[in-house]
Scaffold this active site. Structure first.
Site, PDB file in Angstrom:
ATOM      1  N   GLY A 140      31.366  53.438  53.444  1.00 13.21           N
ATOM      2  CA  GLY A 140      30.592  54.375  54.316  1.00 13.21           C
ATOM      3  C   GLY A 140      31.219  54.530  55.611  1.00 13.21           C
ATOM      4  O   GLY A 140      30.854  55.410  56.568  1.00 13.21           O
ATOM      5  N   GLU A 157      34.063  48.978  49.027  1.00 15.85           N
ATOM      6  CA  GLU A 157      34.597  50.141  48.329  1.00 15.85           C
ATOM      7  C   GLU A 157      34.978  51.442  49.181  1.00 15.85           C
ATOM      8  O   GLU A 157      34.239  52.684  49.118  1.00 15.85           O
ATOM      9  CB  GLU A 157      33.279  50.911  47.263  1.00 15.85           C
ATOM     10  CG  GLU A 157      32.727  49.853  46.434  1.00 15.85           C
ATOM     11  CD  GLU A 157      31.607  50.723  45.868  1.00 15.85           C
ATOM     12  OE1 GLU A 157      30.895  51.336  46.017  1.00 15.85           O
ATOM     13  OE2 GLU A 157      31.545  50.205  44.433  1.00 15.85           O
ATOM     14  N   PRO A 158      35.748  51.045  50.345  1.00 15.69           N
ATOM     15  CA  PRO A 158      36.055  52.190  51.011  1.00 15.69           C
ATOM     16  C   PRO A 158      36.775  53.320  50.525  1.00 15.69           C
ATOM     17  O   PRO A 158      37.652  53.146  49.676  1.00 15.69           O
ATOM     18  CB  PRO A 158      36.822  51.473  52.252  1.00 15.69           C
ATOM     19  CG  PRO A 158      37.450  50.380  51.399  1.00 15.69           C
ATOM     20  CD  PRO A 158      36.521  49.914  50.472  1.00 15.69           C
ATOM     21  N   GLY A 159      36.460  54.524  50.847  1.00 12.73           N
ATOM     22  CA  GLY A 159      37.065  55.758  50.502  1.00 12.73           C
ATOM     23  C   GLY A 159      37.914  56.828  51.780  1.00 12.73           C
ATOM     24  O   GLY A 159      38.883  56.507  51.941  1.00 12.73           O
ATOM     25  N   ARG A 160      36.797  57.070  52.411  1.00 13.90           N
ATOM     26  CA  ARG A 160      37.353  57.949  53.444  1.00 13.90           C
ATOM     27  C   ARG A 160      38.075  57.137  54.621  1.00 13.90           C
ATOM     28  O   ARG A 160      39.214  57.646  54.776  1.00 13.90           O
ATOM     29  CB  ARG A 160      36.005  58.530  54.330  1.00 13.90           C
ATOM     30  CG  ARG A 160      36.291  59.416  55.514  1.00 13.90           C
ATOM     31  CD  ARG A 160      35.062  59.421  56.367  1.00 13.90           C
ATOM     32  NE  ARG A 160      34.022  59.956  55.498  1.00 13.90           N
ATOM     33  CZ  ARG A 160      33.813  61.140  55.249  1.00 13.90           C
ATOM     34  NH1 ARG A 160      34.447  61.916  55.525  1.00 13.90           N
ATOM     35  NH2 ARG A 160      32.551  61.657  54.283  1.00 13.90           N
ATOM     36  N   ARG A 204      35.048  70.800  53.696  1.00 12.82           N
ATOM     37  CA  ARG A 204      34.064  69.817  54.553  1.00 12.82           C
ATOM     38  C   ARG A 204      33.355  70.550  55.760  1.00 12.82           C
ATOM     39  O   ARG A 204      32.162  70.640  56.054  1.00 12.82           O
ATOM     40  CB  ARG A 204      34.802  68.421  55.138  1.00 12.82           C
ATOM     41  CG  ARG A 204      35.413  67.833  53.904  1.00 12.82           C
ATOM     42  CD  ARG A 204      35.799  66.655  54.631  1.00 12.82           C
ATOM     43  NE  ARG A 204      34.867  65.661  55.076  1.00 12.82           N
ATOM     44  CZ  ARG A 204      34.638  65.594  56.549  1.00 12.82           C
ATOM     45  NH1 ARG A 204      35.507  66.145  57.221  1.00 12.82           N
ATOM     46  NH2 ARG A 204      33.772  64.977  57.192  1.00 12.82           N
ATOM     47  N   TYR A 230      29.667  70.498  55.199  1.00 14.49           N
ATOM     48  CA  TYR A 230      29.025  69.391  55.895  1.00 14.49           C
ATOM     49  C   TYR A 230      29.045  69.818  57.625  1.00 14.49           C
ATOM     50  O   TYR A 230      28.688  68.654  58.443  1.00 14.49           O
ATOM     51  CB  TYR A 230      29.633  68.185  55.773  1.00 14.49           C
ATOM     52  CG  TYR A 230      30.041  67.481  54.562  1.00 14.49           C
ATOM     53  CD1 TYR A 230      28.716  67.426  53.618  1.00 14.49           C
ATOM     54  CD2 TYR A 230      31.396  67.208  54.008  1.00 14.49           C
ATOM     55  CE1 TYR A 230      28.849  66.847  52.365  1.00 14.49           C
ATOM     56  CE2 TYR A 230      31.299  66.759  52.739  1.00 14.49           C
ATOM     57  CZ  TYR A 230      30.119  66.613  51.839  1.00 14.49           C
ATOM     58  OH  TYR A 230      30.282  66.249  50.690  1.00 14.49           O
ATOM     59  N   CYS A 270      35.757  85.593  51.066  1.00 15.09           N
ATOM     60  CA  CYS A 270      34.579  86.361  51.331  1.00 15.09           C
ATOM     61  C   CYS A 270      33.245  85.655  51.270  1.00 15.09           C
ATOM     62  O   CYS A 270      32.415  85.981  50.450  1.00 15.09           O
ATOM     63  CB  CYS A 270      34.541  87.226  49.976  1.00 15.09           C
ATOM     64  SG  CYS A 270      33.422  88.619  50.306  1.00 15.09           S
ATOM     65  N   TYR A 302      38.043  63.733  50.876  1.00 20.20           N
ATOM     66  CA  TYR A 302      37.087  64.721  50.397  1.00 20.20           C
ATOM     67  C   TYR A 302      37.793  66.221  51.044  1.00 20.20           C
ATOM     68  O   TYR A 302      36.989  67.112  51.364  1.00 20.20           O
ATOM     69  CB  TYR A 302      35.654  64.592  51.078  1.00 20.20           C
ATOM     70  CG  TYR A 302      35.285  63.159  50.595  1.00 20.20           C
ATOM     71  CD1 TYR A 302      34.777  63.096  49.486  1.00 20.20           C
ATOM     72  CD2 TYR A 302      35.140  62.164  51.777  1.00 20.20           C
ATOM     73  CE1 TYR A 302      34.364  61.706  49.185  1.00 20.20           C
ATOM     74  CE2 TYR A 302      34.905  61.082  51.240  1.00 20.20           C
ATOM     75  CZ  TYR A 302      34.227  60.792  50.139  1.00 20.20           C
ATOM     76  OH  TYR A 302      34.009  59.407  49.690  1.00 20.20           O
TER      77      TYR A 302
HETATM   78  C1  LIG Z   1      31.511  57.807  48.026  1.00 22.72           C
HETATM   79  C2  LIG Z   1      31.309  56.392  47.614  1.00 22.72           C
HETATM   80  C3  LIG Z   1      32.121  55.539  48.061  1.00 22.72           C
HETATM   81  C4  LIG Z   1      33.168  55.860  49.206  1.00 22.72           C
HETATM   82  O1  LIG Z   1      32.293  56.172  50.341  1.00 22.72           O
HETATM   83  P1  LIG Z   1      33.391  56.531  51.758  1.00 22.72           P
HETATM   84  O2  LIG Z   1      32.359  56.897  52.791  1.00 22.72           O
HETATM   85  O3  LIG Z   1      34.303  57.482  51.531  1.00 22.72           O
HETATM   86  O4  LIG Z   1      33.968  55.279  52.091  1.00 22.72           O
HETATM   87  C5  LIG Z   1      31.693  54.193  47.846  1.00 22.72           C
HETATM   88  N1  LIG Z   1      30.969  53.779  47.034  1.00 22.72           N
HETATM   89  C6  LIG Z   1      30.270  54.540  46.160  1.00 22.72           C
HETATM   90  C7  LIG Z   1      29.253  54.266  45.100  1.00 22.72           C
HETATM   91  C8  LIG Z   1      30.435  55.998  46.731  1.00 22.72           C
HETATM   92  O5  LIG Z   1      29.740  56.867  45.762  1.00 22.72           O
END
Ligand SMILES: *Cc1c(COP(=O)(O)O)cnc(C)c1O
Length: 435
Positions: free
Chosen positions: A248, A290-293, A328, A332, A359, A388
């Site tokens: 997150g 679990e980093p994504g962003r 986004r 958001y 549109c 995203y």
């Molecule tokens: C979306 C998600 C993430 C990644 O979150 P980021 O804000 O992108 O780092 C990690 N774990 C779980 C379970 C998620 O749903």
């Protein structure tokens, strides 16, 4: 150099540069990219992906880093991260399939999700990946499926730690009212139940409190709550092999949010709490993040060409990308820095609102931005579009999705070709009576 120029130099990520008034990414001129590959175009800088991943690995040297595939599921990016030793947090069979194909080992995959199909659970069993279980109902389904298959599945429960980070309500996931996870006060009995079921090994615990979080106190609060649960669960005899604290960590999209926390700050909020409790309990589970962003957001820009200009209630700039490619801002209310890529060092003198061709009133990328004088044909770069972005794209309004390019120190390779009209017709079928 004027002050506006200085401001821009300061605000763009350090893997972007300006040369001859052009925006450069990964040592490649964005204007040549727009000409060669056409617009709209997503451009990702490979070395930046590696740098961001390394920052996480170095901040958490003893943890496993599971990349959250939903942030950007492009196969080339999964492959780059697999080669860096990343694991994966997957939320569907599609993400699981691609993560495995990209070379991420099954031992480093956690299958998440609050509403998995039986098919998805069967696949998790068949492919022997860990499953984050979101409810007791799912637990029983999974137990039956694993038992029938003569297999054993390692599970974690997704815990709802009831913390409320400062972020957009649509991406806050650990509130008591959220759809995700098992309420804290039901967690111990859930582990008790899991321990008695065939086909199930309760092996971990998991939470994820939200996304785009720019303060670390809520990570710290969640860590304390999680480690209290680890203690309770350990005391009923469960042998936890992993503690997954989710992710997150946000990035400073607006560039004026002060000091944005880094993976090191994230680690400071979590690791001491984790170490102290595991030491006290004499256990040694693996820590997982679990980093994504954070890994992908600032690696990628979206290049879009100016179709048309209009002075009305605002000074509108109509571009060729719409929210079907980058949702986004619409979904958001998020901010993306906009750079006129062919006038990147020019004097910012007019206020513009950059809108897409869709549109819908909400199809606005950037409101009231002070930018250099814009003309038809100019190329606008929307920064920090790697998370995203493409992964949330659609064909809304009859718009084929755009191409994606990967750049690396002067080289540019296509990693996804542009869709065409055939892709819109795709799987549509006319019943014979309509022929
Ligand atoms: C979306 C998600 C993430 C990644 O979150 P980021 O804000 O992108 O780092 C990690 N774990 C779980 C379970 C998620 O749903």
């Amino acid at each position: 150099m004027n002050s506006v120029h200085c401001a821009l130099m300061f605000t763009i990520a350090d893997h972007l540069e300006i040369r001859n008034d052009h925006l450069i990414i990964g040592n490649v001129d964005t204007i040549s990219l727009a000409e060669e590959f056409e617009t709209p175009l997503y451009v990702t800088n490979e070395s930046r992906v590696i740098k961001n991943f390394s920052a996480y690995r170095e901040a958490f040297p003893e943890a496993d880093i599971y990349y959250a595939a939903k942030a950007n599921g492009s196969f080339a990016i999964l492959r780059i991260l697999a080669r860096q030793g990343a694991g994966a947090d997957v939320f569907s069979y599609g993400e699981l399939y691609m993560a495995l194909l990209a070379g991420i080992p099954r031992e480093k995959i956690l299958f998440n999700g609050n509403s998995k199909t039986n098919f998805e659970l069967e696949k998790a069993v068949e492919l022997s990946v860990k499953v984050s279980v979101d409810s007791l109902d799912e637990l029983h389904t999974l137990s039956n499926l694993a038992h029938e298959a003569g297999k054993n599945v390692e599970i974690a429960f997704r815990v709802n730690p009831d913390v409320s980070p400062k972020t957009h309500p649509k991406i806050s996931t650990g509130l008591r009212s959220s759809k995700f996870g098992i309420p804290s006060d039901e967690v111990v009995s859930a582990y008790n139940e899991a321990a008695g079921l065939p086909g199930i090994t309760p092996a971990g615990i998991h939470c994820h409190i939200g996304s785009q979080i720019l303060e670390t106190t809520s990570f710290n609060e969640a860590a304390h709550k999680m480690m209290d649960l680890v203690e309770k669960v350990t005391k009923i005899g469960i042998d936890l092999k992993f503690v997954d604290m989710g992710s997150g960590l946000g990035i400073p999209y607006t560039k004026d949010e002060g000091h944005a926390p880094t993976p090191k700050d994230h680690a400071k909020a979590i690791v001491p709490v984790f170490k102290e409790k595991t030491k006290e309990l004499g256990i040694s589970p693996k820590l997982i993040l679990e980093p994504g962003r954070y890994i992908v957001a600032d690696t990628t820009i979206l290049l879009t060409r100016v179709n048309t200009m209009k002075k009305a209630s605002k000074n509108f700039v109509g571009v060729d990308a719409g929210f079907n490619l980058l949702v986004r801002p619409t979904m958001y209310d998020s901010y993306h820095y906009a750079v006129v890529a062919n006038k990147a060092a020019s004097f910012a003198q007019e206020t513009y609102t950059i809108v897409g061709p869709i549109c819908e009133t909400g199809d606005i990328f950037a409101k009231d931005r002070l930018l250099p004088h814009i003309e038809k044909g100019d190329i606008i770069a929307l920064l920090d579009a790697g998370a995203y972005g493409f992964s949330m794209s659609s064909q809304y309004n009859g718009r084929p999705r755009c191409a994606e390019v990967l750049v690396n120190d002067g080289k540019a390779d296509i990693i996804r070709t542009r869709e065409d009209i055939q892709d819109l017709m795709g799987r549509q079928v006319l019943p014979s009576r309509l022929m």
